[in-house]
Every structure is written in structure tokens, then in C-alpha cells.
Design an enzyme around this catalytic site. Sequence first.
Site, mmCIF file in Angstrom:
data_model
loop_
_atom_site.group_PDB
_atom_site.id
_atom_site.type_symbol
_atom_site.label_atom_id
_atom_site.label_comp_id
_atom_site.label_asym_id
_atom_site.label_seq_id
_atom_site.Cartn_x
_atom_site.Cartn_y
_atom_site.Cartn_z
ATOM 1 N N GLY A 208 0.761 -1.266 0.149
ATOM 2 C CA GLY A 208 0.027 -0.042 0.072
ATOM 3 C C GLY A 208 0.917 1.447 -0.139
ATOM 4 O O GLY A 208 1.991 1.286 -0.070
ATOM 5 N N GLU A 209 0.189 2.290 -0.088
ATOM 6 C CA GLU A 209 0.929 3.825 -0.106
ATOM 7 C C GLU A 209 0.226 4.515 0.772
ATOM 8 O O GLU A 209 -0.791 4.821 0.493
ATOM 9 C CB GLU A 209 1.359 4.120 -1.555
ATOM 10 C CG GLU A 209 2.323 5.180 -1.802
ATOM 11 C CD GLU A 209 2.611 5.181 -3.202
ATOM 12 O OE1 GLU A 209 2.099 4.540 -4.253
ATOM 13 O OE2 GLU A 209 3.484 5.949 -3.342
ATOM 14 N N GLY A 210 1.047 5.234 1.473
ATOM 15 C CA GLY A 210 0.516 6.445 2.511
ATOM 16 C C GLY A 210 1.064 7.716 2.066
ATOM 17 O O GLY A 210 2.096 7.822 1.142
ATOM 18 N N SER A 211 0.847 8.780 2.624
ATOM 19 C CA SER A 211 1.110 9.948 2.463
ATOM 20 C C SER A 211 2.768 9.865 2.944
ATOM 21 O O SER A 211 3.310 10.807 2.488
ATOM 22 C CB SER A 211 0.522 10.923 3.199
ATOM 23 O OG SER A 211 0.288 10.774 4.659
ATOM 24 N N GLY B 271 4.842 7.323 2.502
ATOM 25 C CA GLY B 271 5.814 6.707 1.905
ATOM 26 C C GLY B 271 5.085 5.263 1.577
ATOM 27 O O GLY B 271 3.922 4.971 1.888
ATOM 28 N N LYS B 272 5.754 4.293 0.841
ATOM 29 C CA LYS B 272 5.280 3.123 0.709
ATOM 30 C C LYS B 272 5.420 1.966 1.745
ATOM 31 O O LYS B 272 6.068 2.083 2.729
ATOM 32 C CB LYS B 272 6.074 2.493 -0.535
ATOM 33 C CG LYS B 272 5.792 3.065 -1.950
ATOM 34 C CD LYS B 272 6.489 2.666 -3.032
ATOM 35 C CE LYS B 272 6.528 3.369 -4.436
ATOM 36 N NZ LYS B 272 7.594 3.226 -5.108
ATOM 37 N N VAL B 273 4.330 1.227 1.629
ATOM 38 C CA VAL B 273 4.517 -0.044 2.613
ATOM 39 C C VAL B 273 4.867 -1.288 1.692
ATOM 40 O O VAL B 273 3.832 -1.436 0.891
ATOM 41 C CB VAL B 273 3.069 -0.195 3.430
ATOM 42 C CG1 VAL B 273 3.439 -1.291 4.145
ATOM 43 C CG2 VAL B 273 2.992 0.898 4.247
ATOM 44 N N LYS C 26 7.327 -0.281 6.323
ATOM 45 C CA LYS C 26 6.815 0.973 6.231
ATOM 46 C C LYS C 26 8.252 2.073 5.473
ATOM 47 O O LYS C 26 9.098 1.873 6.372
ATOM 48 C CB LYS C 26 6.090 1.671 7.327
ATOM 49 C CG LYS C 26 5.282 2.671 7.042
ATOM 50 C CD LYS C 26 4.411 3.008 8.289
ATOM 51 C CE LYS C 26 3.779 4.484 8.182
ATOM 52 N NZ LYS C 26 3.053 4.590 9.497
ATOM 53 N N ASP D 271 -7.076 8.680 16.310
ATOM 54 C CA ASP D 271 -7.402 8.522 15.067
ATOM 55 C C ASP D 271 -8.057 7.245 14.772
ATOM 56 O O ASP D 271 -7.748 6.436 13.814
ATOM 57 C CB ASP D 271 -6.231 8.796 14.287
ATOM 58 C CG ASP D 271 -6.687 9.123 12.818
ATOM 59 O OD1 ASP D 271 -7.691 9.395 12.490
ATOM 60 O OD2 ASP D 271 -5.804 9.162 11.960
#
Lengths: 337, 431
Positions: B72-75, B77-79, B94, B192
Amino acid sequence: MPLFGKSQKNPQELVKGLKDALQTLQNPSKDKDLKKASDDVTKILANMKVMLYGTAGSDPQPENVAQLSMEIYQGEVLKMMVENLEKIDFEGRKDVVQIFNNLLRRQIGTRSPTVEYICTRKDVLIALMKGYETPEVALNCGMMLRECCRYEALAKLMLNSEEFYDFFRYVELSTFDIASDAFSTFKELLIKHKMLSAEFLENNYDQVFHNYQSLLNSENYVTRRQALKLLGELLLDRHNFTTMTKYISNPDNLKLMMNMLREKSRNIQFEAFHVFKVFVANPNKPKPILEILLRNKEKLVDFLAKFHTDRSEDEQFNDEKAYLIKQIKDLKAPEES
Amino acid sequence: MAQEEVIAQLPAFEDEYQFNIDETVNEIDFINDDENLDNLFFHRVDSAQIVYQPRRRRAKLIGKYLMGEMLGEGSYGKVKEVLDTEMLCRRAVKILKRKKLRKIPNGEDNVRREIKFLKRLHHHNVIQLVDVLTNDEKQKMYMVMEYCVSELQEMLESVPDKKFPIMQAHFYFCQLINGLEYLHSMGIIHKDIKPGNLLLATDETLKITDLGVAEALEPFAVDDTCRTSQGSPAFQPPEIANGLETFAGFKVDVWSAGVTLYNITTGTYPFEGDNIYKLFECIGKGEYKIPDSVDQLLASLIKGMLEFDPKKRFTIEQIRKHDWFRKKHPVLLEWVRLPPKSKDDEDIYRSMTVLGYLEDLHFGTPSEDEFDEQLVPETIDITNQITPAEDGVTVENSETMDTKGKPSKEMKPKKRKKGASRFGFGSCKQS
């Protein structure tokens, strides 16, 4: 009556058969009967287990399960099984555990009938706890007890019983596997239901910690180490805030931790550190605590500076240590007023 | 009108010149009833990407971790999936780039704090941080964590009505409460909680993740008073939406868990708004409706958790004792299963993606230009590895021709040894 016929026995017959056989075991009249009764118990227990769990090919039948549990409640069989566990053979004991735990997990909507039932039969729980005194059945009882611990109502009964304090003895038993089993039950009781145990510790502070002291002073290394670790966990759990404040206000506890910091075993030193840090970090140290720390200020700073210096990887530990050193250095005697 | 019809009738390959990439997606959709058009996308891919960079599984090691495919990809960086080559454990990593982090407000601080928290948390419903590696040269940081197959959000999005059957929702919710109770017992407020931050392990154990905006209470703080919150707007309680100076932290998590429960059981959100101001206005009033499809028991739990007054709002303890929480829910609808990664992915179990790389690590044929001395162990003698494999293939080819293109089963393993070319599907040279 053949026990292993083509036709399976119905729940009533099973329960009746088990009761009869257990009674024979309980009050043996003739030697002959004893062997047969013992075999019967084993067979019936195996059948009951199949009825509750099903087999590889077939799922358990809900009607049978419901009927069997009813019969077991009505016949007070749970108590009989637990009390006579010692007289049942090895396989049979294992089946008792499985049957007991299965019944306990039974749920109808929001109700757990077996839990409710045991709530009104406290002696079943007491008998289970006493089980630790009989090496042959200790581990079986342990498995059933931990299943009981999952339910708050049962945990509450156990915590508030006199027999709970026997755990302080059981965890020091010389048989290692029984002692560790007892410890895990003990820990489960104190940790699992946060609010319940917080309340329990607050209300029974003196009695619990008086007994706990003996674990921390135990001759047995494993007991000492486990008890210290659990103490750290309990004190650092926010649910136990009140208990923690009380504990760290007692100068005797501080002295004990300071001595444990100097124990031979590095593991104990390390665990003691995690309790010791709470005394120092307390922003409102009572006078006696402050006095002890002040009296040992220089020594403590020196000691901590050299304490477990090889743990360079553990950032959190090093941060905490640096914080403690700073705190102790900054300690000032309270102004006399 | 007439012109549009003409365009629609044009053969696909001519469309290519009329529809540039900067055309809006809608216009492409408009004529997308023509199946030929699918080809369009192949034509438009820059050939340099395909021809000159054949897709190969290059083994890449970060420390003892062998890198796999992206999860996956978050703000931040990549996982990626990785394999611990010593413990042979499946993990996720991560990858954080300092450059990216700097652009995010509080980015670096949040990461540092998250690592600090995760290190002292050990609970089966909270994600476990296994290792942290840094590469100062590349300005990268690697957070190695437990491997999780999916997240609740992804599962929800995979089904048409965006919700779980009650039994499944209950299964996850109970685990969420267990995890939350633990976090709170450690003095940590997550701030969160939302389906996007709840991961699932392969055995469907729920793992609370992303403690980037979490807060740890001072060990001697008398209560759980907090001042700041950076969580996701739709999951924030009224006291935050109304901008109160201080608020009780634990109750924030209870509220967010309540919105989460609402969301996973109804497929909708209790509070909505076109923008954050309208959303916060809506939350600030605290008025919401529970759909009629929700049964009374569940509705009463949701009401308790979404109680406007934090003081009256349920505690974790009250949630635990609530009948809906304790109830054994009947199996009525089918369990929502793990969705496939993409439409054409047949691997519904999401098996380990490191395997190909593992083969490359041990049998691979690194080409000179891509050879990275730092990452591939130098001890592998490349020349010795190639020769027998190449021989094998030559023999194999001649045999294959004899049997008229039907390779026998025995040959398959031999073919595998050939390293790079066995993953030839990305290369146009071969076809």
C-alpha cells in the site's frame, strides 16, 4: 447395558450413568465395583465430549447440547466432576476439562448459562482453586480456572474469596510446572478485567501487598522475577493509578526496590528499575521518600550512570535513565516551615 | 451531437490521436461502451517503460529483510511486504523518506513519537513494531512491522453496501475495544480510530495501527485531559469539532470507535458535510440519525458511544458490559472475504510476494548495470550459477521442440533456474 452400542445414549442416560459411577468412586463399597465404575466414568466422559464437540464428520446437535447442559446443571455434576477429578483417570480428566470449558463458553443470546450457574455455586470455583494442592490434577484445574477467569463475574468471585490468598503459596510450590501454572492464573485474575482488579487492589490493598511482599522476598528466583515484573505491569497500568500512588508513598517499598536494583541477577535489576523509576518520577514525593532519595543522592547518581550501560540499543531505557539521573541530581531538601 | 456520434464510431486506434491524456476521464467513459477501446491504453503507454526496462524481480535486501511487492501507499511513503531471512517471518515494512516527511506538518515528530509508543506496546490487537532501520545516505527509514493482509476500510469498499454482516462487525468491534482498552491502560490515546487504521492479520486478528497522532498521558497526570487533536475529521467528537480548549482523551477514542461501529454496520457515516466546516458544524450539533435497519440493541450501544456530553458517553467498561457487546450474534449473512488485490488477480489468499525475489536471491542472474553491490551479498558467485542453468535451458529447448511445444512436467523446474527470463512477461523483446 452396553456403553458403546450402535445407538448413542441420550443426555439423561449419560448424566445418570456418570453420577452413579462417580458416586461409586466417591464411596467405594467393594473393590470390584471400583474398577468398573472408573471405566464407566471414562467412557461416559468421552461420549459427553463427542456430544458437545461433535466428531470430524458430524457437528454437535444443538438439542443434545442443550439437554446435556440442563442435565448437568440439574444434577450438580460440575461440582462432582471437579471434586472427584483426582479419582478419574488421565484421559477422563482431560475430557472433564474439555467438557467444563465447552459448557462455560456456551452462550444463548447475551446470556452465558453456565457462568450464571457457577455464580450461584461458588464451591465449584473454590474446589478448582484448591486443585493446585493436588499435583495430579493441578494442571487440569488450572486450565478450567483460566477459562473461568475470562468471565468477570467468576473472576470477581475468585478474587474476593479467601482462597485467592492461597495463590501466594501456590506460586512458590516446588514443582515448577504447577507453580508457573498457578502464577499464570494469578496474573490473569489481576490483569484481565481492568476495572475489577483495580477496584480489588484498592479495597484490599493492605492484605494483597502484605502477601505480595513475600513473593518479592522469595528464595525462589523465578517467583521473585515474575512477581517483580507483574508488579511493574500493575503499577504502570493507568487503571491502577490509586494503587500506584499508594504503593510509591511507602518508604519500605522504595527500600526494597533499591535493594533489588543491586541484586545479582541482571534481569531482576532491570525489572526493579522499572518500578524504581516510578518513585523518582513522582512529582509529589512524600517526605519519607524524598529523604531516602536525598540521603542516597550521590550514590544513586553514580550507580545509575553505570547501570546497564550495555543496553545502548534500548532508547527508551536510556532516555528514562537519563531522566532519572537528572531528577535525582535536581532533588532539593524541602524548606523547613 | 452528430460529431460526438462520429467519434464514437471511429475505430479505436484512431481515437488515440484525439484523446490525449489530459482529456478528462468522463469523456473517455462516455465512449467507453466500445470494447475495442481497451486497446487504447496499451497504445498510450510509453514504450520506453516496457521495452527498455523489463520487469524483473531483483532481490533487494534491507538488512536481513528481503523486499517483496508493495502492499500500500500512504502519505508518508510506501508499505512493502518483506521476509525476515533469519526468522523466516512474513513482515511489512513502512518506508519513510525524510524528504516527504518534511513536507507534512509535524511529519517527523509524528513518526518519532509513533516509534516511541509502539516500542513499549505489546498486545495482540495493537500492531507490533518489530524493527527500525535507517539509511542515512538515502535519507530513508524502515519501520518493520507485523504483516497484515488487509485493512477494514479495504474490506468495506470491496462490498456493494460497504458494511459487514452483524456477526463480522461484532467480531472486529470486540477486538477494537480490547485493543483500545490496552492502549488506554498504557496511558495512550489513539485519537485517530477509523476503519482505515484497523488492519487485519492473516487469521483476521484486528490490529490497531497508525499512532502518528496519538498522545501519551504523563504518568502522573491525574486525568486524561488533552489539548490537541489531528485525527480524521469525520471521526472527531463534538468537543473537538466545537474547538474546546481541553477535553477528555479516552472519550475521544470512544466516540471514534462509535463512528467506526456505525460505519461498519450501516455502510454510512453519522455525520457528513461537503467540507470540513460543514462537517464540524454537523458534528458540533451532535444530531444524527440511526437507520431503521439497525436493531434496538445496537442502536442503544451506538447512542451511548455517540453521546454528545463526554461525561455521559460510555466508558470502555460500559461498552464491555453492553448486551450487544456480550451477545452471541447469529450467522445470517455471508462473511465478507478478503477482496482480490486487483480485478485480474486470481490469488484470493494474498500469498507471499517475496517468493520470486527469494528465488532471484539464490538463483538469480544479476545484470551488470543494475548490480547493486551493497544490497546483493557479494559471496554469490555469479558465473558459476549461470553456466549450468543456461545449459539446462538449451537442452530443454531442443527437447521441447521434439515434443511439439508441449513441455513435460519434469522440465518445469529446470526452466525456473534460468533466472531473469522466467519472469519474462514484462519484456516485449521476447514476444
